[in-house]
Design a protein around this motif. Structure first.
Motif, mmCIF file in Angstrom:
data_model
loop_
_atom_site.group_PDB
_atom_site.id
_atom_site.type_symbol
_atom_site.label_atom_id
_atom_site.label_comp_id
_atom_site.label_asym_id
_atom_site.label_seq_id
_atom_site.Cartn_x
_atom_site.Cartn_y
_atom_site.Cartn_z
ATOM 1 N N TYR A 79 -13.162 -7.309 21.007
ATOM 2 C CA TYR A 79 -14.215 -8.384 21.001
ATOM 3 C C TYR A 79 -15.456 -8.177 21.843
ATOM 4 O O TYR A 79 -16.420 -8.217 21.385
ATOM 5 C CB TYR A 79 -13.573 -9.667 21.488
ATOM 6 N N TYR A 80 -15.101 -7.654 23.026
ATOM 7 C CA TYR A 80 -16.321 -7.457 23.848
ATOM 8 C C TYR A 80 -17.045 -6.077 23.672
ATOM 9 O O TYR A 80 -18.227 -6.088 24.194
ATOM 10 C CB TYR A 80 -15.809 -7.408 25.566
ATOM 11 N N THR A 81 -16.579 -5.266 23.044
ATOM 12 C CA THR A 81 -17.258 -3.999 22.939
ATOM 13 C C THR A 81 -17.985 -4.147 21.474
ATOM 14 O O THR A 81 -18.964 -3.232 21.365
ATOM 15 C CB THR A 81 -16.203 -2.943 22.672
ATOM 16 N N ARG A 82 -18.100 -5.344 20.789
ATOM 17 C CA ARG A 82 -18.855 -5.306 19.746
ATOM 18 C C ARG A 82 -20.330 -5.535 20.099
ATOM 19 O O ARG A 82 -21.099 -5.315 19.290
ATOM 20 C CB ARG A 82 -18.284 -6.705 18.753
ATOM 21 N N ASN A 83 -20.503 -6.143 21.082
ATOM 22 C CA ASN A 83 -21.833 -6.592 21.878
ATOM 23 C C ASN A 83 -21.960 -5.371 22.898
ATOM 24 O O ASN A 83 -21.584 -5.696 24.183
ATOM 25 C CB ASN A 83 -21.825 -8.000 22.457
ATOM 26 N N SER A 84 -22.735 -4.503 22.477
ATOM 27 C CA SER A 84 -22.755 -3.218 23.732
ATOM 28 C C SER A 84 -23.543 -3.675 24.917
ATOM 29 O O SER A 84 -23.280 -3.213 25.820
ATOM 30 C CB SER A 84 -23.379 -2.166 22.872
ATOM 31 N N THR A 85 -24.754 -4.598 24.533
ATOM 32 C CA THR A 85 -25.421 -5.112 25.699
ATOM 33 C C THR A 85 -24.439 -5.860 26.726
ATOM 34 O O THR A 85 -24.525 -5.513 27.915
ATOM 35 C CB THR A 85 -26.664 -5.856 25.306
ATOM 36 N N GLU A 86 -23.650 -6.600 26.269
ATOM 37 C CA GLU A 86 -22.974 -7.349 27.005
ATOM 38 C C GLU A 86 -21.575 -6.671 27.581
ATOM 39 O O GLU A 86 -21.402 -6.908 28.939
ATOM 40 C CB GLU A 86 -22.326 -8.631 26.343
ATOM 41 N N PHE A 87 -21.245 -5.760 26.979
ATOM 42 C CA PHE A 87 -20.325 -4.718 27.467
ATOM 43 C C PHE A 87 -20.688 -4.030 28.729
ATOM 44 O O PHE A 87 -20.171 -3.695 29.636
ATOM 45 C CB PHE A 87 -19.697 -3.858 26.201
ATOM 46 N N ASN A 88 -22.013 -3.632 28.593
ATOM 47 C CA ASN A 88 -22.740 -2.796 29.552
ATOM 48 C C ASN A 88 -22.768 -3.725 30.809
ATOM 49 O O ASN A 88 -22.796 -3.063 31.936
ATOM 50 C CB ASN A 88 -24.126 -2.198 29.062
ATOM 51 N N ARG A 89 -23.007 -4.801 30.532
ATOM 52 C CA ARG A 89 -23.128 -5.667 31.840
ATOM 53 C C ARG A 89 -21.767 -5.961 32.473
ATOM 54 O O ARG A 89 -21.798 -5.956 33.940
ATOM 55 C CB ARG A 89 -23.762 -7.035 31.463
ATOM 56 N N ILE A 90 -20.902 -5.975 31.763
ATOM 57 C CA ILE A 90 -19.545 -5.975 32.206
ATOM 58 C C ILE A 90 -18.997 -4.927 33.150
ATOM 59 O O ILE A 90 -18.666 -4.783 34.504
ATOM 60 C CB ILE A 90 -18.718 -6.226 31.407
ATOM 61 N N TYR A 91 -19.585 -3.495 32.317
ATOM 62 C CA TYR A 91 -19.064 -2.383 33.204
ATOM 63 C C TYR A 91 -20.218 -2.206 34.322
ATOM 64 O O TYR A 91 -19.892 -1.490 35.478
ATOM 65 C CB TYR A 91 -19.188 -1.167 32.333
ATOM 66 N N ASP A 92 -21.330 -2.899 34.345
ATOM 67 C CA ASP A 92 -22.226 -2.809 35.493
ATOM 68 C C ASP A 92 -21.537 -3.290 36.837
ATOM 69 O O ASP A 92 -21.567 -2.712 37.912
ATOM 70 C CB ASP A 92 -23.589 -3.111 35.459
ATOM 71 N N ALA A 93 -21.057 -4.619 36.340
ATOM 72 C CA ALA A 93 -20.185 -5.476 37.372
ATOM 73 C C ALA A 93 -18.819 -4.552 37.989
ATOM 74 O O ALA A 93 -18.627 -4.861 39.144
ATOM 75 C CB ALA A 93 -19.897 -6.806 37.000
ATOM 76 N N VAL A 94 -18.169 -3.915 37.014
ATOM 77 C CA VAL A 94 -17.067 -3.132 37.309
ATOM 78 C C VAL A 94 -17.637 -2.114 38.348
ATOM 79 O O VAL A 94 -16.766 -1.983 39.519
ATOM 80 C CB VAL A 94 -16.560 -2.697 36.303
#
Length: 314
Positions: A79-94
């Motif tokens: 679900y979260y990898t469908r939106n690359s921009t949102e997924f990049n934000r998640i990994y920035d936080a990680v």
């Protein structure tokens, strides 16, 4: 009006999709952080490399922590990898969280390991010439240009064996429990024939109880190269508060035809560090320490006459 309806439909669709996944964005981010921490622990522990399928077995505990199954995790990841921009934000936080944790750990580790680079070596205890004394009217006073010898602590990097210094002592006070590493380098100007040599070291308590360090054999035949000698020893008991090192302890070799009376050489680059050890290593060292103590006690009993042994039958 059509625009408003279209935006409303997208918003409803996103909300509906978000309800389908087991973890919201913050929960999924926290899970990824924990998974990376687990990966780091596996790497440090030198586990064998695992493929993605094997990792799921290890991650089962993490899934239980977040109340999800493997299928739930796969669904969230999809679900979260469908939106690359949102997924990049998640990994920035990680990455940001992991970096901050690493910085905190490194600061803590540096506090524990700061003594690793501090040389505790206090200098060499050896016989040296005192300052020149002037003539005096006192009876028995040294005359001009006479030299008085005495023991001094010499903090020079390099000292020389001579007629008065056939061995050199190092004495370190204020010893505390921990792991100690000792290094020194020896260079001989002539062979020490007919003698065996070693570096002898031991820790002392206030009551003169001795904790012996394994002797370090020294080669006395090489006059071309300098050689480094070292030992490491773990001190568990706080009763030992002093360290004594003798460089070098020699004795005549039996049946030796040629005997050299004097030692001629140099001692240099001497260091003594107290090294930080982690909890697991400390537990291992304490267990080895306990085993050595038991072996020494057993050997001591074995050397006693039978009637003097504590458990000997009459």
């Amino acid at each position: 009006m059509k625009h408003i309806v279209w935006v409303f439909m997208i918003a409803v669709s996103v909300i509906a999709c978000s309800k389908e996944v087991a973890l919201n964005k913050n929960q999924f981010t926290a899970l990824l952080i924990d998974m990376h921490m687990a990966d780091g622990a596996l790497e440090v522990a030198k586990f064998e490399r695992r493929n993605e399928k094997d990792n799921y077995l290890y991650y089962n505990d993490l899934f239980k922590k977040y109340g999800i199954t493997r299928a739930d995790f796969d669904s969230c990841l999809n679900y979260y990898t469908r939106n690359s921009t949102e997924f990049n934000r998640i990994y920035d936080a990680v990455i940001d969280t992991l970096s901050r944790r690493q910085t905190q750990k490194m600061r803590l580790l540096s506090q524990f390991t700061k003594n690793d680079t501090v040389n505790l070596f206090p200098g060499y205890t050896m016989i040296v010439a005192d300052t020149l004394r002037l003539d005096s009217t006192r009876v028995g006073a040294p005359k001009k240009d006479s030299i008085v010898y005495g023991e001094r602590v010499v903090e020079a990097d390099t000292v020389h064996f001579d007629k008065r210094n056939q061995f050199i002592l190092i004495e370190v006070d204020s010893i505390v429990p921990g792991m100690y590493h000792f290094f020194t380098t020896l260079k001989w100007n002539k062979r020490v024939q007919g003698r065996s040599a070693k570096i002898e070291s031991y820790f002392l308590s206030a009551g003169n109880d001795t904790l012996k360090v394994m002797d370090v054999p020294v080669s006395t035949y090489d006059t071309i190269r300098s050689r480094e000698y070292k030992w490491e020893h773990y001190v568990k008991d706080s009763m030992y508060n002093k360290l004594v090192i003798k460089i070098v302890d020699t004795k005549d070799v039996k049946n030796a035809k040629v005997k050299t009376k004097e030692i001629d050489g140099w001692v240099t680059k001497t260091r003594l560090n107290q090294v930080y050890v982690g909890d697991n290593k400390r537990k291992q060292l304490e267990e080895e320490y306990k085993q050595r103590e038991e072996m020494m006690k057993a050997a001591s009993k074995a050397n006693l006459p039978k009637r003097e042994r504590p458990n000997a039958r009459k």
